[in-house]
Design an enzyme around this catalytic site. Structure first.
Site, PDB file in Angstrom:
ATOM      1  N   SER A 581       0.843  -1.198   0.000  1.00 25.30           N
ATOM      2  CA  SER A 581       0.000   0.000   0.000  1.00 25.30           C
ATOM      3  C   SER A 581       0.871   1.237   0.000  1.00 25.30           C
ATOM      4  CB  SER A 581      -0.906   0.010   1.234  1.00 25.30           C
ATOM      5  OG  SER A 581      -1.544   1.265   1.397  1.00 25.30           O
ATOM      6  N   TYR A 594      -2.405  -0.425  10.641  1.00 23.67           N
ATOM      7  CA  TYR A 594      -2.395  -0.756   9.212  1.00 23.67           C
ATOM      8  C   TYR A 594      -1.078  -0.337   8.565  1.00 23.67           C
ATOM      9  CZ  TYR A 594      -3.852  -0.709   4.296  1.00 23.67           C
ATOM     10  OH  TYR A 594      -3.932  -0.907   2.940  1.00 23.67           O
TER      11      TYR A 594
END
Length: 704
Positions: A581, A594
């Site tokens: 990501s 995250y």
């Protein structure tokens, strides 16, 4: 034997599937397609791609309107079970019969094939096959040629001609082996002329020809003849142990599947020299009866009989001694390497003994069929369908050997005759006409999170380049839906789906065993399973922190470790692609768990790149950003949380991310799939340890 009861009881006979009410609605040409499809629908009648059918029909000349007798015959390639009208070649019978006027004899019969296009009726582009004269020279309007196991068992028996006479009397005749071509067509023509009451003929070591005055009569004669052979062979087998009885115990199902999963990657790596192969595992009862039998050692080296069999399977299989396979993985690899080397040497000897001055160069010397007592049969080919079909053909050969041994003595085709078929120049020309393989053909990919947007798009992209793909996901309902969609567009042979919990070590190990059984091993891993969460740091619970690490860090570790082990076992290199990501490079507020887990993925990938390089295993990262469409992550509270952070409605979040990007573009799953394909393919063969951002431009995420 597949055609009849294997241990007592009544034989399983064929039933006529002819529907006269449907047949009455069909044109003569469509009736030929219908008849062909009925024959091809049952593999007891003919094997995949094997056999052919024909009808001689009257059609108007396109220019004059005058009636022309036209031979409709299955063209080169194709399968009777699925053939359509465009699969048939059409020849003007008057022109075709004129070929005999200048026929120069059997020594030059292959030259006749070049004349068939000159006989084409109606500008039909379908090429006529080498079997065309076997239909065109028979003086009956409708002809079937099929390869039933029961018939070939007789055709491959030492006493085949005597058995044929015993079963059929004068109803079905016998012709000795001759390679398909114009000369065999003349032999069939002569048989029909000299035996006007016969309804068929068995060709030694080959198959069955039948004929009839109507399409239905021809079809039902074929069914009747095969059934008589099935019943007769069943009576011969009654009370006799298959192949002399067992010599090796059949292992329990789970034990033999585990053994096959251990063997297949090792073998796949060895047989993939020169071209990547895909594997198939078969442990049906007929296979186990043969590989565990006393007669295996004597029968397997003889090779197969029917040309359709050995063109798919090679002349003979590799037989492993399961009892001598060492439990240690390194010693097992050495033993298998020696077995493959011995097989190649034997194949080279076969080629050198039999080659002609004009023979094509020797082809791949690796085995297609590997028999393992107690475990089953492993087959390898350039794609899954070919590997599976090769296994089905060898099962046909097993059935033939079983029936022939019960009735008489099995006789394989002489080695030189087999070679002359395998390396026939006409067969070589057919191989040269095959379409060029796709870039990822023969490669196997595994995609975690395969039921979601990025995972599913990546699977589609890799399938589109020819790869076989295993998708896995923890959401079984979504996985089933994704599997159905991929199978619908790419076929069952190239898609497998298994549920997995990437945080569970046992679940991940089981996934890779299933992948090895499904396709033989692994070349590409797309590690994509994921979640997303948002919470201020001081509100991030230990449970939320651990869940992110479990799935996005530990899960990636467990999956990549198993893939790494499997790729090392194959010794063929590989490509590992992590879907990380933008947040792995650029921290975001309210997403500490995250971002941290995603950053761990990148560092893990770098470690994989370092350790994998000596083994040819590459590891790279794709960093998406804001891929909302099709994503199950963005269907839940994550979308609402991010929308809240930007003070917009959830449905307006796509526009927020588009405007935030430098290029003012949205990023879609297909965009990530393109990056996955780049790292999975040879396009990036010299790239490892790299990061590719697919985020429409986000300056803080620049990696340099």
């Amino acid at each position: 034997m597949a055609d009849h009861a294997s241990s007592g009881g009544s034989p399983r006979l064929l039933a006529s599937a002819w529907d006269e009410r449907l047949a009455e609605t069909l044109s003569p040409q469509d009736l030929l397609v219908y008849r062909s499809n009925l024959l091809g629908a049952d593999r007891r009648i003919t094997n995949f791609g094997g056999g052919n059918t024909s009808s001689k029909l009257s059609l108007p000349d396109p220019l004059t309107g005058a009636p022309v007798e036209v031979l409709w015959v299955k063209g080169s390639g194709g399968d009777l079970g699925s053939i359509r009208l465009d699969g048939f070649a059409t020849l003007d019978m008057a022109r075709f019969r004129s070929i005999r006027e200048n026929y120069a004899g059997p020594a030059r019969e292959d030259e006749v094939v070049a004349l068939y296009p000159h006989c084409t009726f109606g500008l039909n582009p379908r090429a006529a096959s080498i079997d065309t004269p076997l239909h065109g020279l028979i003086a009956h309007p409708h002809v079937d040629h099929v390869h039933p196991d029961a018939i070939i068992a007789i055709a491959a028996s030492a006493d085949g001609e005597t058995i044929t006479r015993e079963i059929f009397g004068d109803d079905v005749g016998w012709l000795p082996w001759r390679r398909p071509g114009f000369e065999l067509g003349l032999m069939l023509e002569g048989f029909v002329r000299d035996n006007p009451d016969a309804r068929g003929v068995i060709l030694g070591s080959h198959g069955l020809f039948t004929w009839g005055g109507t399409q239905r009569a021809c079809y039902e004669t074929t069914i009747e003849v095969i059934n008589r052979a099935i019943a007769w062979l069943a009576a011969q087998e009654a009370g006799k142990p298959a192949f002399g009885g067992p010599a090796v115990a059949i292992r329990p199902p789970e034990e033999r599947r585990a053994a096959a999963a251990r063997l297949m990657p090792l073998l796949r790596g060895l047989v993939s020299e020169g071209r990547s192969k895909v594997g198939h595992y078969d442990d049906r009862a007929a296979v186990l009866d043969f590989v565990c039998s006393k007669d295996l050692a004597a029968l397997a080296p003889l090779g197969t009989s029917c040309p359709d069999h050995f063109l798919r399977t090679k002349i003979r299989p590799l037989v492993l001694d399961a009892g001598a396979l060492p439990p240690d993985d390194e010693e097992l690899a050495v033993a298998l390497r020696q077995a493959i080397a011995a097989y190649r040497a034997d194949y080279l000897g076969y080629y050198e003994r039999c080659r002609r001055p004009d023979s094509p160069p020797m082809r791949d010397a690796n085995p297609v069929v590997v028999l393992v007592p107690g475990i089953g049969m492993l087959t390898f080919a350039a794609d899954k369908a070919t590997a599976r079909i090769a296994g089905e053909f060898y099962v046909n050969a097993v059935n033939v050997m079983r029936g022939a041994e019960a009735a008489s003595t099995y006789v394989a085709l002489p080695e030189q005759e087999a070679f002359d078929i395998e390396y026939w120049l006409l067969e070589e020309a057919k191989l040269q006409r095959l379409p060029k393989s796709r870039p990822l053909e023969g490669r196997v990919a595994l995609v975690t999170g395969g039921a979601g947007g990025i995972g599913l798009a990546s699977a589609r992209r890799l399938l589109g380049e020819g790869a076989c793909v295993v998708i896995c996901d923890i959401d079984r309902a979504a996985l089933d839906e994704a599997e159905a969609a991929l199978v619908g567009s790419h076929g069952r042979d190239r898609v497998a789906a298994f549920p997995v919990d990437v945080t569970d070590e046992g679940s991940v190990a089981a996934l890779f065993r299933e992948a090895a059984l499904a396709f033989g091993g692994l070349d590409i891993l797309v590690s994509n399973a994921g979640i997303a969460s948002a919470a201020p740091l001081d509100e991030t619970s230990l449970e939320l922190w651990q869940r992110n690490l479990d799935i996005l860090a530990t899960g990636y570790f467990l999956v990549s470790r198993e893939a790494f082990r499997l790729m090392k076992t194959q010794s063929r290199g590989g490509s590992i692609v992590f879907i990380a990501s933008k947040n792995a490079l650029v921290a975001s507020p309210n997403a500490a768990a995250y971002c941290t887990a995603k950053a761990a993925e990148i560092q893990l990938c770098r470690c994989l790149a370092l350790e994998g390089a000596p083994h040819g295993i590459r590891a790279n990262v794709v960093n998406p950003d804001a891929v909302l469409r099709g994503s199950r992550i963005w269907e839940g509270e994550w979308r609402a949380q991010r929308a809240g952070a930007y003070n917009v409605a959830p449905n307006d979040l796509d526009e927020v991310y588009r405007q935030r990007s430098m290029l003012k573009l949205n990023v879609f799953p297909e965009d990530i799939a393109e990056a996955v394909h780049f790292f999975a393919s040879e396009l990036s063969a010299k790239s490892t340890g790299n990061i590719l951002n697919v985020d429409a431009g986000h300056a803080p995420a620049f990696t340099r």
